[in-house]
Write a protein that holds these residues in place. Structure first.
Motif, mmCIF file in Angstrom:
data_model
loop_
_atom_site.group_PDB
_atom_site.id
_atom_site.type_symbol
_atom_site.label_atom_id
_atom_site.label_comp_id
_atom_site.label_asym_id
_atom_site.label_seq_id
_atom_site.Cartn_x
_atom_site.Cartn_y
_atom_site.Cartn_z
ATOM 1 N N ALA A 93 3.956 -5.439 4.235
ATOM 2 C CA ALA A 93 2.617 -5.932 3.893
ATOM 3 C C ALA A 93 2.674 -6.996 2.791
ATOM 4 C CB ALA A 93 1.728 -4.770 3.452
ATOM 5 N N CYS A 94 3.794 -7.067 2.075
ATOM 6 C CA CYS A 94 3.980 -8.037 0.987
ATOM 7 C C CYS A 94 5.326 -8.743 1.181
ATOM 8 C CB CYS A 94 3.961 -7.347 -0.367
ATOM 9 S SG CYS A 94 2.421 -6.560 -0.815
ATOM 10 N N PRO A 95 5.381 -9.805 1.978
ATOM 11 C CA PRO A 95 6.668 -10.447 2.275
ATOM 12 C C PRO A 95 7.459 -10.875 1.036
ATOM 13 C CG PRO A 95 4.982 -11.268 3.750
ATOM 14 C CD PRO A 95 4.284 -10.415 2.732
ATOM 15 N N CYS A 96 6.821 -11.461 0.045
ATOM 16 C CA CYS A 96 7.533 -11.882 -1.169
ATOM 17 C C CYS A 96 8.157 -10.683 -1.858
ATOM 18 C CB CYS A 96 6.559 -12.604 -2.108
ATOM 19 S SG CYS A 96 7.194 -12.916 -3.769
ATOM 20 N N TYR A 97 7.399 -9.619 -2.004
ATOM 21 C CA TYR A 97 7.829 -8.372 -2.640
ATOM 22 C C TYR A 97 8.985 -7.767 -1.849
ATOM 23 C CZ TYR A 97 6.793 -3.794 -4.929
ATOM 24 O OH TYR A 97 6.832 -2.618 -5.647
ATOM 25 N N ASN A 98 8.862 -7.806 -0.536
ATOM 26 C CA ASN A 98 9.869 -7.229 0.351
ATOM 27 C C ASN A 98 11.164 -8.030 0.358
ATOM 28 O OD1 ASN A 98 10.842 -5.433 2.368
ATOM 29 N ND2 ASN A 98 10.326 -6.925 3.933
ATOM 30 N N ASN A 99 11.073 -9.347 0.271
ATOM 31 C CA ASN A 99 12.248 -10.212 0.437
ATOM 32 C C ASN A 99 12.995 -10.514 -0.858
ATOM 33 O OD1 ASN A 99 11.658 -10.307 3.160
ATOM 34 N ND2 ASN A 99 10.390 -12.125 2.943
ATOM 35 N N TRP A 100 12.484 -10.109 -2.004
ATOM 36 C CA TRP A 100 13.170 -10.350 -3.269
ATOM 37 C C TRP A 100 14.279 -9.320 -3.396
ATOM 38 C CZ3 TRP A 100 10.614 -10.249 -8.801
ATOM 39 C CH2 TRP A 100 11.429 -10.959 -9.688
ATOM 40 N N LYS A 101 15.515 -9.774 -3.444
ATOM 41 C CA LYS A 101 16.684 -8.890 -3.432
ATOM 42 C C LYS A 101 17.471 -8.991 -4.742
ATOM 43 C CE LYS A 101 15.934 -7.926 0.917
ATOM 44 N NZ LYS A 101 15.169 -6.754 1.252
ATOM 45 N N THR A 102 18.266 -7.963 -5.015
ATOM 46 C CA THR A 102 19.177 -7.987 -6.150
ATOM 47 C C THR A 102 20.366 -8.873 -5.804
ATOM 48 O OG1 THR A 102 20.463 -6.098 -5.373
ATOM 49 C CG2 THR A 102 18.547 -5.613 -6.775
ATOM 50 N N LYS A 103 21.224 -9.132 -6.775
ATOM 51 C CA LYS A 103 22.417 -9.945 -6.523
ATOM 52 C C LYS A 103 23.309 -9.309 -5.464
ATOM 53 C CE LYS A 103 22.567 -11.986 -11.115
ATOM 54 N NZ LYS A 103 23.263 -12.056 -12.392
ATOM 55 N N LYS A 104 23.254 -7.978 -5.363
ATOM 56 C CA LYS A 104 24.069 -7.272 -4.385
ATOM 57 C C LYS A 104 23.383 -7.147 -3.028
ATOM 58 C CE LYS A 104 26.783 -4.576 -7.644
ATOM 59 N NZ LYS A 104 27.245 -3.244 -8.015
ATOM 60 N N GLY A 105 22.182 -7.690 -2.908
ATOM 61 C CA GLY A 105 21.487 -7.679 -1.627
ATOM 62 C C GLY A 105 20.540 -6.516 -1.426
ATOM 63 N N GLY A 106 20.449 -5.631 -2.408
ATOM 64 C CA GLY A 106 19.536 -4.496 -2.287
ATOM 65 C C GLY A 106 18.114 -4.903 -2.642
ATOM 66 N N PRO A 107 17.156 -4.032 -2.410
ATOM 67 C CA PRO A 107 15.772 -4.360 -2.732
ATOM 68 C C PRO A 107 15.538 -4.441 -4.237
ATOM 69 C CG PRO A 107 15.942 -2.091 -2.020
ATOM 70 C CD PRO A 107 17.302 -2.707 -1.839
ATOM 71 N N LYS A 108 14.867 -5.474 -4.687
ATOM 72 C CA LYS A 108 14.549 -5.643 -6.107
ATOM 73 C C LYS A 108 13.298 -4.833 -6.450
ATOM 74 C CE LYS A 108 14.965 -8.454 -9.883
ATOM 75 N NZ LYS A 108 16.209 -8.777 -10.550
ATOM 76 N N CYS A 109 12.372 -4.798 -5.510
ATOM 77 C CA CYS A 109 11.061 -4.223 -5.769
ATOM 78 C C CYS A 109 10.932 -2.817 -5.164
ATOM 79 C CB CYS A 109 9.992 -5.134 -5.197
ATOM 80 S SG CYS A 109 10.122 -6.849 -5.781
ATOM 81 N N PRO A 110 10.340 -1.885 -5.923
ATOM 82 C CA PRO A 110 10.208 -0.509 -5.430
ATOM 83 C C PRO A 110 9.090 -0.344 -4.411
ATOM 84 C CG PRO A 110 9.274 -0.681 -7.619
ATOM 85 C CD PRO A 110 9.882 -2.013 -7.289
ATOM 86 N N PRO B 221 0.831 -1.204 0.000
ATOM 87 C CA PRO B 221 0.000 0.000 0.000
ATOM 88 C C PRO B 221 0.864 1.252 0.000
ATOM 89 C CG PRO B 221 -0.004 -1.024 2.169
ATOM 90 C CD PRO B 221 0.727 -1.959 1.246
ATOM 91 N N GLY B 222 0.320 2.326 -0.491
ATOM 92 C CA GLY B 222 1.038 3.598 -0.525
ATOM 93 C C GLY B 222 2.002 3.662 -1.697
ATOM 94 N N THR B 223 2.739 4.763 -1.758
ATOM 95 C CA THR B 223 3.689 4.969 -2.848
ATOM 96 C C THR B 223 5.131 4.752 -2.401
ATOM 97 O OG1 THR B 223 3.740 7.343 -2.361
ATOM 98 C CG2 THR B 223 2.192 6.604 -4.062
ATOM 99 N N TYR B 224 5.344 4.469 -1.129
ATOM 100 C CA TYR B 224 6.692 4.279 -0.600
ATOM 101 C C TYR B 224 6.607 3.485 0.692
ATOM 102 C CZ TYR B 224 11.409 5.415 0.954
ATOM 103 O OH TYR B 224 12.707 5.339 1.349
ATOM 104 N N GLY B 225 7.587 2.615 0.921
ATOM 105 C CA GLY B 225 7.627 1.853 2.163
ATOM 106 C C GLY B 225 6.517 0.816 2.241
ATOM 107 N N ASN B 226 6.127 0.455 3.430
ATOM 108 C CA ASN B 226 5.046 -0.500 3.704
ATOM 109 C C ASN B 226 5.281 -1.875 3.081
ATOM 110 O OD1 ASN B 226 3.509 1.602 5.002
ATOM 111 N ND2 ASN B 226 3.019 2.338 2.958
ATOM 112 N N LYS B 227 6.536 -2.206 2.776
ATOM 113 C CA LYS B 227 6.828 -3.471 2.099
ATOM 114 C C LYS B 227 6.560 -4.684 2.972
ATOM 115 C CE LYS B 227 10.350 -1.758 -1.083
ATOM 116 N NZ LYS B 227 11.727 -1.962 -1.536
#
Length: 127
Positions: A110-127, A102-108
């Motif tokens: 609320a979506c564990p899969c979205y929140n836990n998907w990381k780039t190869k460098k460990g950063g967030p994959k999903c905005p 929800p919202g336009t920033y943060g609140n990740k």
């Protein structure tokens, strides 16, 4: 002439590196303008101004239908100055996770899969 070819190769390589870094940075930065102190969008009516979250399954995936991803990502990326990369990665994440926070920033959270998907460098994959 060989010196000129080497300069062109170096210039092309530098340009590619710059573009690659620009995509990474723009995908991970979302403008937080218009967000209240609690991380939510300002009240726009409805149920206390909050996005209606559909919940998630035990695997961390949400209950959105794939056809809903476009609209949810348009909402999620509406405040950023980097719309194209935000929409690209949001749609990719939504297709996998069937959830957009929800919202336009943060609140990740609320979506564990979205929140836990990381780039190869460990950063967030999903905005």
């Amino acid at each position: 002439m060989n010196g000129m070819a080497n300069k062109n190769k170096v210039a092309a390589l530098l340009l590619l590196c710059f573009l690659f870094l620009a995509v990474i940075v723009s995908a991970e930065i979302i403008d937080a303008n218009g967000i209240d102190d609690d991380g939510e969008e300002p009240d726009k009516g409805g149920a206390h101004g909050h996005h209606k979250h559909k919940g998630h399954n035990k695997d961390g995936k949400g209950n959105l239908k794939p056809s809903q991803c476009g609209g949810e990502c348009k909402r999620r990326c509406s405040k950023t100055h980097h719309k194209k990369p935000c929409l690209f990665f949001c749609n990719k994440c939504c297709a996998k996770c069937l959830c957009v926070p929800p919202g336009t920033y943060g609140n990740k959270d609320a979506c564990p899969c979205y929140n836990n998907w990381k780039t190869k460098k460990g950063g967030p994959k999903c905005p």
